[in-house]
Design a protein around this motif. Structure first.
Motif, PDB file in Angstrom:
ATOM      1  N   LYS A 194      -2.126  10.765   4.993  1.00  0.00           N
ATOM      2  CA  LYS A 194      -1.725  10.311   3.756  1.00  0.00           C
ATOM      3  C   LYS A 194      -1.790   8.813   3.711  1.00  0.00           C
ATOM      4  CE  LYS A 194       2.664   9.707   1.337  1.00  0.00           C
ATOM      5  NZ  LYS A 194       4.024  10.046   1.511  1.00  0.00           N
ATOM      6  N   GLY A 195      -2.268   8.416   2.416  1.00  0.00           N
ATOM      7  CA  GLY A 195      -2.511   6.989   2.170  1.00  0.00           C
ATOM      8  C   GLY A 195      -2.951   6.824   0.859  1.00  0.00           C
ATOM      9  N   VAL A 196      -3.311   5.737   0.479  1.00  0.00           N
ATOM     10  CA  VAL A 196      -4.125   5.283  -0.830  1.00  0.00           C
ATOM     11  C   VAL A 196      -5.565   5.513  -0.785  1.00  0.00           C
ATOM     12  CG1 VAL A 196      -2.185   3.644  -1.237  1.00  0.00           C
ATOM     13  CG2 VAL A 196      -4.280   2.691  -0.370  1.00  0.00           C
ATOM     14  N   THR A 197      -6.038   5.760  -1.903  1.00  0.00           N
ATOM     15  CA  THR A 197      -7.564   5.821  -2.146  1.00  0.00           C
ATOM     16  C   THR A 197      -8.125   4.667  -2.013  1.00  0.00           C
ATOM     17  OG1 THR A 197      -7.563   5.900  -4.473  1.00  0.00           O
ATOM     18  CG2 THR A 197      -7.384   7.993  -3.403  1.00  0.00           C
ATOM     19  N   LEU A 249       0.899  -1.038  -0.076  1.00  0.00           N
ATOM     20  CA  LEU A 249      -0.053   0.009   0.087  1.00  0.00           C
ATOM     21  C   LEU A 249       0.852   1.164   0.045  1.00  0.00           C
ATOM     22  CD1 LEU A 249      -2.822  -1.042   2.292  1.00  0.00           C
ATOM     23  CD2 LEU A 249      -2.843  -1.032  -0.002  1.00  0.00           C
ATOM     24  N   LYS A 250       2.093   1.030   0.710  1.00  0.00           N
ATOM     25  CA  LYS A 250       2.942   2.393   0.799  1.00  0.00           C
ATOM     26  C   LYS A 250       3.479   2.754  -0.631  1.00  0.00           C
ATOM     27  CE  LYS A 250       5.046   3.522   4.342  1.00  0.00           C
ATOM     28  NZ  LYS A 250       5.983   3.685   5.619  1.00  0.00           N
ATOM     29  N   SER A 251       3.662   1.613  -1.246  1.00  0.00           N
ATOM     30  CA  SER A 251       4.441   1.647  -2.646  1.00  0.00           C
ATOM     31  C   SER A 251       3.474   2.307  -3.684  1.00  0.00           C
ATOM     32  CB  SER A 251       5.134   0.268  -3.049  1.00  0.00           C
ATOM     33  OG  SER A 251       3.830  -0.503  -3.387  1.00  0.00           O
ATOM     34  N   MET A 252       2.106   2.246  -3.338  1.00  0.00           N
ATOM     35  CA  MET A 252       1.168   2.732  -4.541  1.00  0.00           C
ATOM     36  C   MET A 252       1.061   4.217  -4.239  1.00  0.00           C
ATOM     37  SD  MET A 252      -2.128   0.144  -3.759  1.00  0.00           S
ATOM     38  CE  MET A 252      -2.891   1.118  -5.025  1.00  0.00           C
ATOM     39  N   PRO A 253       0.572   4.948  -5.487  1.00  0.00           N
ATOM     40  CA  PRO A 253       0.414   6.209  -5.658  1.00  0.00           C
ATOM     41  C   PRO A 253      -0.339   6.694  -4.245  1.00  0.00           C
ATOM     42  CG  PRO A 253       0.040   5.469  -7.922  1.00  0.00           C
ATOM     43  CD  PRO A 253       0.483   4.328  -6.603  1.00  0.00           C
ATOM     44  N   SER A 254      -0.074   7.723  -3.780  1.00  0.00           N
ATOM     45  CA  SER A 254      -0.532   8.424  -2.343  1.00  0.00           C
ATOM     46  C   SER A 254      -1.510   9.518  -2.352  1.00  0.00           C
ATOM     47  CB  SER A 254       0.421   8.423  -1.396  1.00  0.00           C
ATOM     48  OG  SER A 254       1.386   9.452  -1.809  1.00  0.00           O
ATOM     49  N   VAL A 274     -11.674   9.401   0.139  1.00  0.00           N
ATOM     50  CA  VAL A 274     -11.667   8.257   1.265  1.00  0.00           C
ATOM     51  C   VAL A 274     -10.486   7.479   1.098  1.00  0.00           C
ATOM     52  CG1 VAL A 274     -12.847   6.352   2.149  1.00  0.00           C
ATOM     53  CG2 VAL A 274     -14.174   8.453   1.213  1.00  0.00           C
ATOM     54  N   LEU A 275      -9.642   7.696   2.372  1.00  0.00           N
ATOM     55  CA  LEU A 275      -8.479   7.021   2.301  1.00  0.00           C
ATOM     56  C   LEU A 275      -8.297   5.689   2.995  1.00  0.00           C
ATOM     57  CD1 LEU A 275      -6.003  10.261   2.587  1.00  0.00           C
ATOM     58  CD2 LEU A 275      -6.884   9.064   0.546  1.00  0.00           C
ATOM     59  N   ILE A 276      -7.132   4.925   2.760  1.00  0.00           N
ATOM     60  CA  ILE A 276      -6.879   3.893   3.793  1.00  0.00           C
ATOM     61  C   ILE A 276      -5.323   4.784   4.002  1.00  0.00           C
ATOM     62  CG2 ILE A 276      -5.844   1.588   4.176  1.00  0.00           C
ATOM     63  CD1 ILE A 276      -9.085   1.750   3.353  1.00  0.00           C
ATOM     64  N   ALA A 277      -5.254   5.173   5.307  1.00  0.00           N
ATOM     65  CA  ALA A 277      -4.039   5.930   5.468  1.00  0.00           C
ATOM     66  C   ALA A 277      -3.238   5.043   6.371  1.00  0.00           C
ATOM     67  CB  ALA A 277      -4.669   7.146   6.548  1.00  0.00           C
ATOM     68  N   TYR A 278      -1.793   5.613   6.432  1.00  0.00           N
ATOM     69  CA  TYR A 278      -0.912   5.014   7.004  1.00  0.00           C
ATOM     70  C   TYR A 278       0.077   6.130   7.450  1.00  0.00           C
ATOM     71  CZ  TYR A 278       1.103   5.458   2.250  1.00  0.00           C
ATOM     72  OH  TYR A 278       1.359   6.032   1.146  1.00  0.00           O
ATOM     73  N   ILE A 324       1.461   6.757  11.469  1.00  0.00           N
ATOM     74  CA  ILE A 324       0.234   6.906  12.197  1.00  0.00           C
ATOM     75  C   ILE A 324       0.422   6.430  13.656  1.00  0.00           C
ATOM     76  CG2 ILE A 324      -2.174   6.265  13.019  1.00  0.00           C
ATOM     77  CD1 ILE A 324      -2.705   6.188   9.744  1.00  0.00           C
ATOM     78  N   PRO A 325       0.551   7.107  14.824  1.00  0.00           N
ATOM     79  CA  PRO A 325       0.575   6.671  15.895  1.00  0.00           C
ATOM     80  C   PRO A 325      -0.104   5.342  16.390  1.00  0.00           C
ATOM     81  CG  PRO A 325       0.494   9.215  16.087  1.00  0.00           C
ATOM     82  CD  PRO A 325       0.214   8.496  14.713  1.00  0.00           C
ATOM     83  N   TYR A 326       0.449   4.529  17.175  1.00  0.00           N
ATOM     84  CA  TYR A 326      -0.378   3.297  17.472  1.00  0.00           C
ATOM     85  C   TYR A 326      -1.873   3.572  18.219  1.00  0.00           C
ATOM     86  CZ  TYR A 326      -1.602  -0.473  20.730  1.00  0.00           C
ATOM     87  OH  TYR A 326      -2.350  -1.668  21.232  1.00  0.00           O
ATOM     88  N   GLU A 327      -1.805   4.687  18.958  1.00  0.00           N
ATOM     89  CA  GLU A 327      -3.028   5.296  19.540  1.00  0.00           C
ATOM     90  C   GLU A 327      -4.418   5.620  18.738  1.00  0.00           C
ATOM     91  OE1 GLU A 327       0.400   5.900  22.298  1.00  0.00           O
ATOM     92  OE2 GLU A 327      -0.282   6.563  20.322  1.00  0.00           O
ATOM     93  N   HIS A 328      -3.618   5.905  17.344  1.00  0.00           N
ATOM     94  CA  HIS A 328      -4.685   6.526  16.341  1.00  0.00           C
ATOM     95  C   HIS A 328      -4.651   5.530  15.231  1.00  0.00           C
ATOM     96  CE1 HIS A 328      -4.924  10.280  18.518  1.00  0.00           C
ATOM     97  NE2 HIS A 328      -3.740  10.233  18.729  1.00  0.00           N
ATOM     98  N   GLY A 329      -4.425   4.128  15.293  1.00  0.00           N
ATOM     99  CA  GLY A 329      -4.841   3.405  14.296  1.00  0.00           C
ATOM    100  C   GLY A 329      -3.624   2.474  13.787  1.00  0.00           C
ATOM    101  N   TYR A 330      -2.745   2.661  14.113  1.00  0.00           N
ATOM    102  CA  TYR A 330      -1.379   2.144  13.232  1.00  0.00           C
ATOM    103  C   TYR A 330      -1.689   0.658  13.127  1.00  0.00           C
ATOM    104  CZ  TYR A 330       3.190   0.137  12.765  1.00  0.00           C
ATOM    105  OH  TYR A 330       4.256  -0.554  12.193  1.00  0.00           O
ATOM    106  N   PRO A 331      -1.350  -0.074  12.074  1.00  0.00           N
ATOM    107  CA  PRO A 331      -0.621   0.363  10.770  1.00  0.00           C
ATOM    108  C   PRO A 331      -1.783   1.221   9.778  1.00  0.00           C
ATOM    109  CG  PRO A 331      -0.722  -1.941  10.549  1.00  0.00           C
ATOM    110  CD  PRO A 331      -1.369  -1.477  12.020  1.00  0.00           C
ATOM    111  N   LEU A 332      -2.922   0.533   9.729  1.00  0.00           N
ATOM    112  CA  LEU A 332      -3.651   1.311   8.766  1.00  0.00           C
ATOM    113  C   LEU A 332      -4.892   1.949   9.413  1.00  0.00           C
ATOM    114  CD1 LEU A 332      -3.343  -1.541   6.046  1.00  0.00           C
ATOM    115  CD2 LEU A 332      -2.320   0.631   5.846  1.00  0.00           C
ATOM    116  N   ARG A 333      -5.460   2.989   8.817  1.00  0.00           N
ATOM    117  CA  ARG A 333      -6.749   3.408   9.346  1.00  0.00           C
ATOM    118  C   ARG A 333      -7.613   3.932   8.235  1.00  0.00           C
ATOM    119  NH1 ARG A 333      -7.845   7.997  14.051  1.00  0.00           N
ATOM    120  NH2 ARG A 333      -9.883   8.010  13.946  1.00  0.00           N
ATOM    121  N   LEU A 334      -8.916   3.911   8.117  1.00  0.00           N
ATOM    122  CA  LEU A 334      -9.857   4.393   7.260  1.00  0.00           C
ATOM    123  C   LEU A 334     -10.174   6.175   7.616  1.00  0.00           C
ATOM    124  CD1 LEU A 334     -11.941   4.218   4.950  1.00  0.00           C
ATOM    125  CD2 LEU A 334     -13.581   3.804   6.672  1.00  0.00           C
ATOM    126  N   ILE A 335     -10.104   6.774   6.566  1.00  0.00           N
ATOM    127  CA  ILE A 335     -10.149   8.038   6.831  1.00  0.00           C
ATOM    128  C   ILE A 335     -11.295   8.520   5.787  1.00  0.00           C
ATOM    129  CG2 ILE A 335      -9.237  10.519   6.394  1.00  0.00           C
ATOM    130  CD1 ILE A 335      -8.211   9.218   9.028  1.00  0.00           C
TER     131      ILE A 335
END
Length: 356
Positions: A117-120, A75-80, A170-174, A181-192
């Motif tokens: 920041k993430g992938v759509t 996911l981190k290698s994809m266009p962000s 709408v993102l899948i954020a990292y 993303i801090p652990y407290e806020h959804g690491y490693p992946l969070r929907l935004i």
């Protein structure tokens, strides 16, 4: 002019509960355009989940042609894409409802503003090829636990209508604010999900399921629903977009000030468009005076800072009212729409000031 902000003192998060951890942003003492990650509010339903190798895999399956499993590194290698946006808990300001509503008694600080920041999500759904007839996308988090109103173990899970899920921002954020993303806020992946209350932005994302029927999980059909009647569930409707809202950051409620010129400052935001006007009233709403806005027109999901210089020479007690209007014509009401679970409080903001 009197200033209400100090460069030498540092605010702290306000703790409402430790397990699960729920803490408010010190919103009255921050004038940062971007909320520093350490000051982001924390809203949890369960204990923090354990991070395992499985946490870095994201399966997408269900009503699709080609189910796939995406690895965090792929996911981190994809266009962000980066999105600057308000994230607000739907229970923000719950403590102000009358009669009181059960739940965390948030004051003004269940809100923050960050760069994600993430992938759509759309790019991933295009890869799995959503089948005709899909109605909702279900997002399941790694966090889980028990509820007081029903038996069993539940993962935190929410759905979005297919048309919302396919929106380009709408993102899948990292990343948050330029860092992982801090652990407290959804690491490693969070929907935004921009413009929706924070319950939609599922943390610690575990899996995504496409379904051809309405999702009935308890965090969808029991919680995060407006119940406008105390005695029954008639006229219930789901919590979705953030309502038009504002706060006065400084001066604080029940402050004692001297005569002279004071800066009144605050924030306004909406999930239905940009802020166009912020007004103050010093006579209980008979007349209104416009505040000066600080807006970034390039950031359509951002909050707006505002300020007004108040020259007061007469001693006594004052009530200052604040209301905002957005580009869709929504204006803060004098009374918020009461509901049993205490969501979406957005009444005209007020502070009481004594001039000595």
């Amino acid at each position: 002019m009197k200033s209400f902000h100090s460069d030498t003192m540092k605010p702290t998060l306000k703790t409402l509960k430790l397990i699960p951890e729920n803490k408010e942003t010190p919103i009255h003492f921050l004038r940062n355009w971007i909320t520093p990650s350490e000051y982001f509010y924390r809203r949890n339903h369960f204990k923090y989940p354990e991070i395992t190798p499985q946490s870095f895999l994201l399966p997408i399956y269900g009503h699709v042609e080609a189910p796939l499993v995406f690895h965090h590194s792929y996911l981190k290698s994809m266009p962000s894409k980066k999105i600057t946006m308000v994230l607000e808990c739907s229970g923000n300001k719950r403590t102000y409802f009358e009669p009181k509503a059960y739940g965390e008694q948030w004051e003004d600080g269940a809100i923050s503003h960050g760069i994600w920041k993430g992938v759509t999500l759309k790019s991933l759904l295009d890869m799995v090829v959503v089948k005709h007839g899909a109605k909702e996308i279900v997002f399941i988090g790694h966090d889980k636990g028990t509820r007081t109103d029903m038996e069993g173990i539940f993962h935190y899970a929410r759905s979005l209508p297919i048309d919302v899920a396919l929106q380009p921002d709408v993102l899948i954020a990292y990343e948050l604010n330029g860092s992982t993303i801090p652990y407290e806020h959804g690491y490693p992946l969070r929907l935004i999900v921009p413009q929706w209350y924070g319950m939609a932005s599922v943390k610690w994302l575990k899996e995504i399921q496409i379904i051809d029927h309405p999702f009935k999980g308890p965090f969808q059909t029991v919680d995060y629903v407006y119940y406008p009647h105390k005695a029954n569930d008639l006229d219930a409707r789901p919590v979705t977009n953030i309502k038009i809202n504002s706060i006065i950051q400084q001066p604080l409620d029940y402050s004692i000030l001297d005569t002279g010129t004071h800066e009144i400052c605050g924030i306004a935001w909406s999930g239905h468009g940009s802020i166009t006007t912020v007004e103050l009233s010093f006579d209980n709403g008979s007349t209104w005076i416009k505040a000066k806005l600080s807006v970034d027109p390039k950031q359509k999901y951002s909050w707006t800072f505002w300020r007004y210089l108040w020259n007061v020479q007469k001693k006594g007690e004052y009530t200052i009212l604040c209301r905002a209007e957005d580009s869709s014509g929504n204006v803060q009401p004098f009374e918020a729409e009461w509901n049993k679970k205490g969501y979406g409080f957005n009444a005209v903001y007020k502070v009481h000031i004594k001039i000595e």
